[in-house]
Enzyme design. Structure first.
Site, mmCIF file in Angstrom:
data_model
loop_
_atom_site.group_PDB
_atom_site.id
_atom_site.type_symbol
_atom_site.label_atom_id
_atom_site.label_comp_id
_atom_site.label_asym_id
_atom_site.label_seq_id
_atom_site.Cartn_x
_atom_site.Cartn_y
_atom_site.Cartn_z
ATOM 1 N N ASP A 126 0.865 -1.180 0.000
ATOM 2 C CA ASP A 126 0.000 0.000 0.000
ATOM 3 C C ASP A 126 0.898 1.225 0.000
ATOM 4 O OD1 ASP A 126 -1.856 2.023 0.427
ATOM 5 O OD2 ASP A 126 -3.060 0.835 1.820
ATOM 6 N N ARG A 128 -0.123 4.463 -0.515
ATOM 7 C CA ARG A 128 -0.873 5.709 -0.393
ATOM 8 C C ARG A 128 -0.309 6.626 0.696
ATOM 9 N NH1 ARG A 128 -6.767 3.020 -0.215
ATOM 10 N NH2 ARG A 128 -5.531 1.486 0.953
#
Length: 203
Positions: A126, A128
């Site tokens: 991930d 982000r």
């Protein structure tokens, strides 16, 4: 911080009329929006959703994920409450971008799960960045949040930038035979708080 407010406008939708606020990340050149309904300023906690862009799920109705269903459910819940905010962040494919997401989907077609596919392409599970939320939240004068999410990382990310999350609300919808493995990977490898069989999609 490189986030710059641009302008706001009205956005009529099937769930009601929102205000849409545009922001530009002058470093990455990405454009983000926040949909609000009602007066979100002040001390009363705001019902909110942090939603990362998913062209395939949000715009092309893909059943490989639950993103489109989660976005629609969030818009419905905010409209029902009459007050809330949806942060739509341009972080496609958990931050790897659309074309790399297609490459990851190909690897998933060959048997990899979402985490394995991202890592095979040289990315983290991930990628982000939620620090970009701080100037958006400050611009909207939101002080506290009731967050619709199954992802503890989003709660921690907001707390880390000084935004109190007074409540986490489960936001589970869109399960289907095509995304069962995807959801199990979210739960087993990414720590999402998912309950088997739960679905709170709009009626």
């Amino acid at each position: 911080m490189s986030i710059r407010y641009i302008e706001s406008c009205r956005l009529p939708t099937p769930w009601g009329t929102f205000d849409m606020h545009g922001f530009e990340d002058t470093t990455s050149q990405k454009e983000h929006v926040v949909l609000t309904m009602g007066d979100v300023r002040g001390d009363e906690p705001v019902l909110a959703r942090i939603h990362s862009e998913c062209l395939t799920g949000d715009g092309l109705f893909s059943l490989r994920c639950d993103c489109g269903a989660q976005l629609q459910a969030a818009m419905y819940k905010v409209a029902q409450a009459g007050r809330g905010a949806i942060f739509y962040l341009r972080q496609e494919g958990r931050g790897i971008g659309l074309l790399n997401k297609i490459r990851a989907y190909h690897l998933q077609d060959c048997g990899a799960d979402t985490v394995e596919a991202n890592e095979a392409l040289g990315f983290g599970a991930d990628m982000r960045d939620y620090t970009i939320l701080k100037p958006m939240i400050e611009h909207l004068a939101i002080e506290k949040i009731r967050l619709m999410t199954n992802n503890p990382r989003k709660v921690k990310a907001l707390q880390d930038i000084g935004i109190p999350v007074v409540e986490r609300l489960a936001h589970q919808t869109g399960r289907n035979p095509h995304n069962a493995k995807y959801l199990e990977t979210k739960k087993g490898k990414l720590g999402h708080l998912l309950e088997d069989g739960a679905d709170d999609s709009p009626q």
